[in-house]
Design a protein around this motif. Sequence first.
Motif, short mmCIF file in Angstrom:
data_model
loop_
_atom_site.label_atom_id
_atom_site.label_comp_id
_atom_site.label_asym_id
_atom_site.label_seq_id
_atom_site.Cartn_x
_atom_site.Cartn_y
_atom_site.Cartn_z
N ILE A 193 35.42 35.94 45.17
CA ILE A 193 36.66 35.75 44.50
C ILE A 193 37.02 37.18 43.90
CG2 ILE A 193 35.73 35.34 42.23
CD1 ILE A 193 38.02 33.41 41.52
N ALA B 197 40.65 36.61 38.73
CA ALA B 197 41.57 35.52 39.23
C ALA B 197 41.03 33.91 39.04
CB ALA B 197 41.78 35.61 40.85
N ASP B 198 39.95 33.79 38.08
CA ASP B 198 39.32 32.56 37.83
C ASP B 198 40.38 31.47 37.58
OD1 ASP B 198 36.41 33.86 37.46
OD2 ASP B 198 37.80 35.17 36.80
N THR C 54 43.39 34.61 44.72
CA THR C 54 42.02 35.03 44.47
C THR C 54 41.21 35.44 45.60
OG1 THR C 54 41.35 32.79 45.66
CG2 THR C 54 41.77 32.70 43.46
#
Length: 849
Positions: A63, A67-68, A199
């Motif tokens: 990732i 961008a979680d 992501t």
Amino acid sequence: MTNGWIDIKNTDMMLIMGGNPAENHPCGFKWAIEAKIHRNAKTIVVDPRLTRTAANADMYLQIRAGADIAFLGGLIRYALENNRIAKDYLVNYTNAAFIIKEGFKLPDDGLYSGFDPAKQTYDKATWNYEEGGDMAGKTAVAPHPEHKAAPAQPGTPPPPPSLPPKTAYDLTLQHPRCVYQLLKKQYERYTPEMVERITGIPQDQFLKAADLFTSVRKDGDMKKVATIIYAVGWTQHSFGTQIIRTAAMMQLLMGNVGRAGGGVNALRGHSNIQGATDMAGIFDNLPGYLKMPSPTDADLAAYLKRITPTSAKPDPWDSFNYWSNTPKFAVSFLKAMYGSAATKENDFAFHYLPKIDRNYSWVNIWNDMYEGKVKGIFAFGMNGVMIGPDSQKNIDALKKADWLVVCEIYPDETSEFWRAPGITAEDQKKINTTVYRLPGAGFAEKDGTFVNSARWLQWKNVAVPPPGLARLDQEILATIFLKVRDLYKKEGGKFADPVLNAAFAYSDPYNPSLSEVAKEINGKALADLTDSKANVTIKAGQQLPGFAWLKDDGTTLSGNWLYCGSWTEAGAMIQRRGTEDPSGLGIYPNWAWSWPANRRVLYNRASCDLDGKPWDPQRRQVWWDEGKQSWAGNDVPDFKADSAPKDHMGPFIMNPEGVGRLFVPLGAMADGPFPEYYEPIESPILNPLHPNQSNNPVVKRYKTDMDKYAAPGQQEYNVVCTTYRLTEHYHYWTKNNPMNVQLVPEPFVEIPAELADRMGIRGGEKVKVSSIRSHYIAKAMVTRRIRPMKIDGKETFQIGIPIHWGFRGIAEDEGKTALTLTNQLTPTVIDPNAFTPEFKGFLVKIEKA
């Protein structure tokens, strides 16, 4: 952690993001391996790098750093669309059925309702529940007198909006403004295509991971359970708190909170980080997470009214609302602080407490020092220069201070900031900061407690005495305090009362025994107390057995209500080492003591269905005993003991609603009641969800001449950088230890092989990594553990830098480093809720040194 280290062995599914436990928590990671071996548990690791944790995973996804929320929002959408949710849990144990006020707007354009662009804050009045009753089958709420707080006194600001005591609800979850429908609307934009754009995770990989993680709820199965494990890779962002919120929402949707093998589990980065926050090592809390007084709190009654929640729930339901006991916790704390000087007549010395009128978080303190507002600082076991962010700004801030006191076991970059590279002998003559270095004691040289990630208070004994002139921390602190108090006695001073009246009745006040302090934190009776129902009396002077005995009338004392029960008349619970585990669940009830009340899994009432029967009889934690008309269990029930299932009391007893919050009402979150994806302050792209509001709108950028931020789309700084720790080093300390230096003798930068090839960089060559603020020089470690990614159609590279090296070291280190600091690169920007700096995703450029 809602659960604990050992409990991880009970899980069927692990999602590990924002953490690398195999390398940073290797002892704890064994429980993840136990789950894999004995339960065939599956592991999904999502990380910018192929770490050793990822190497043990059933599925690894790379990732883009930061961008979680996009990934987790996509998971929520997938679970909702595929009915991989725990329906009964969702309806009865969360606020999914609660109806939100008319006028609330979701952030399709990046902004929730109520945003004030001039102040960069929200008016959160619409972030609230509608008052009313059962709205099933209705689309409009009947007129209802709005619940309003009492009017303010003349000359004082109006009271903030409050939660309605009776909330409108729809148990069918069909009302368009119920939390469930708003949640679906919020995350319908987080499609697999959007997840890939943000992501860099290809759609097919994301869908496989989403299917695997949510498979524990396939076909309505409620026996299986999943856990989410994270560390500072989530917290260290300008939206870090909201990442964790998204994970909690996912676990609530799937019914995984409160259950053995479930929960949301934070891996604390040091052995006592949990204890530090419990005991108010943060500016806006008192011990036990009591809120700090404000200048608007005219007296104790006003303070308690402001911070004590009242129940807000559907009328037929019940709520324990355990924070309603706040007055008991607060008064007992004041008695611990000020002893006999705290009386009912003087509001229990409430006015002795400081009242905060601004944000005194870490970055703001250093920013204020840079601006000349903070004149001195005590740094105990804290290397502020190395910690950053923007270490050069912190160095320059210390140049402007009048004095600096450092208590450490080694000279460090903070105590020797005036020797930083680039500072000449002539420059040093212009630095007027007086530096005091105090030789402290290392962890093995003192006793006391560590409170680990699992909330266990564990007593440790002294291994070796402090060497030479080194002294114990409490001796140093007590000596300073007593000498300051003597000065007040002799010379007077502005408002000396809090110093002169502080309770300090230790056997040796110049070197207090930590066992005495621990007993004081637990608390004792100041008068005879009787529980007539249990027919038990506690005599004045005796240790309290638990926080249920605390009173708001000044007859009890406790330094931290959460720790009440840790050192009782029966002795030090924190020194216990019993290895019995009758349930086989890894509860070990006689090993040390876990707050609160020696409870190992929080909210464990949610491990049972509405009738009080465990969702999974093979992992029974607690249950309703019909014969005894009380809750029983292998763990300590986190619930009102005699509340029968028919009472429909919510299992999330610390919330005024009694249920878990998918939607966070009013002011609990600064940036939105649902998490929304925002780009890091420095990002290679504009936010694909709403490019006109790319970043978190309430995050403020600092304004000094040192504060610079790279704009999205510019070509110079276009590589995403993240930072991390190594197994072989312990933050900034072990570079003073020859054995650790030998294990990893010099700094490095992890660079994707494709980027290295493009730039003609070979492994072992020195590279210069620059942000818009400063630079860092180290050897290149060319690797395939980080791969190029497509971010919104644009090829993007990421690099990783360990944090451990600085300009202070030992002979074994000589000549092996460029004496640059990783956190010279990082931006001065913070999360608006927890105020944590954004260390984990910023922009750099890289070149040969």
